[in-house]
Design an enzyme around this catalytic site. Structure first.
Site, PDB file in Angstrom:
ATOM      1  CG  HIS A  45    -102.449  95.014  40.203  1.00 46.53           C
ATOM      2  ND1 HIS A  45    -101.360  94.167  40.197  1.00 46.53           N
ATOM      3  CD2 HIS A  45    -102.392  95.703  39.036  1.00 46.53           C
ATOM      4  CE1 HIS A  45    -100.686  94.335  39.070  1.00 46.53           C
ATOM      5  NE2 HIS A  45    -101.292  95.258  38.351  1.00 46.53           N
ATOM      6  CB  CYS A  74     -98.022  93.724  41.482  1.00 44.09           C
ATOM      7  SG  CYS A  74     -99.229  93.839  42.838  1.00 44.09           S
TER       8      CYS A  74
END
Length: 301
Positions: A60, A174
């Protein structure tokens, strides 16, 4: 695809973990401020599973800022409102013919940088410095980006594993938000350090996709009932909260659809596509994407 506005979320869509629980408005910085910009990366669900998904390079991404005038730190990231599973696959609700999607994603901005979270199993590294004026311009762009780019998309779809192969569909998650943010800063005049930056992509491999239609044309009163049934049948094994027995039955159904019958139904920009799947079917890659340089217009700033 960009949209004119962000629709209200349906109460049916519920998150196991609250989206952006400590979020705050992006502050207005003094123009003469010097802001340090940090690259942040950690394994997905690191808070729960530690480095487990880091071994698979499922990461992430976020970006951090530090104000030289105030000493305050900030974190900005973009992720799914109702967790990854809801963004990747729909719900098949009783009494509703069309699959129901909870697939919005959005930016989250909050004060502070959790150093332990990013450093323990990931990355926290300075990539550039910008002025307060550039930060404020970036904040206006974030508002536009967040209001018009509203749907999370997990999958990248390519013709083959070759680096130069055709990309049929690009993901929207993301890492893409962070890359867009870096590019915006570069266009505003930021000069990035020469460091290696890698991002996770989950890729499906398919022949040329076939356009099927939208929700109305497929599932509406005049829709294609045979196609509608096929799409619902494809998504049925991906339902959440199965028992162990149901999980193994569903795994075999997924293998039958995707690998044995080379089928995948993709929902992208509110439209359905058929993907004629081909080997190696799915691959997770941790791909290097260099930090950007500014557009020609930025050099005059």
């Amino acid at each position: 695809r960009r949209f004119d506005y962000r629709p209200k979320t349906d109460p049916y869509c519920q998150a196991r973990y609250t989206f952006c629980p400590t979020g705050s408005a992006i502050p207005v910085m003094k123009e003469e401020d010097i802001i340090e910009v940090y690259r942040l990366q950690a394994p997905v669900w690191e808070f729960k599973y530690g480095d487990l998904l880091g071994h698979l390079k499922i990461m992430h991404d976020a970006v951090g800022f530090k104000s030289s005038l105030t000493g305050k730190n900030y974190t900005m990231e973009w992720y799914e409102l109702f967790q990854l599973g809801n963004c990747t696959f729909p719900h098949l609700r009783p009494g509703m013919d069309a699959p129901f999607w909870c697939n919005q994603g959005a930016a989250c901005f909050y004060e502070g940088i959790d150093d332990a979270h990013w450093k323990a199993n990931g990355t926290l590294v300075l990539v550039t410095t910008i002025s307060g004026a550039m930060f404020n311009d970036m904040a206006q762009w974030v508002k536009y980006d967040n209001e018009t780019g509203i749907y999370y998309e997990t999958w990248t779809v390519q013709a083959s594993p070759d680096k130069k192969s055709t990309v049929w569909f690009d993901s929207y998650e993301c890492s893409k938000f962070i890359m867009r943010t870096y590019q915006k800063l570069a266009d505003l005049g930021a000069v990035f350090k020469k460091i290696q930056t890698n991002y996770t992509s989950i890729i499906l491999f398919s022949g040329e996709p076939i356009y099927l239609g939208n929700e109305t044309s497929i599932f509406g009163p005049q829709g294609n009932k045979t196609l509608a049934a096929a799409i619902r049948d494809f998504y049925s094994p991906f339902k959440p909260h199965q028992s162990v027995r149901e999980f193994f039955v569903d795994i075999f159904k997924i293998i039958d659809h995707v690998i044995l019958n080379h089928q995948f139904y993709l929902f992208y920009n509110l439209e359905y596509w058929f993907l004629p799947m081909k080997s190696p079917y799915l691959k997770i890659i941790y791909q290097e994407v260099p930090l950007p340089v500014g557009s020609k217009a930025s050099f005059g700033i």
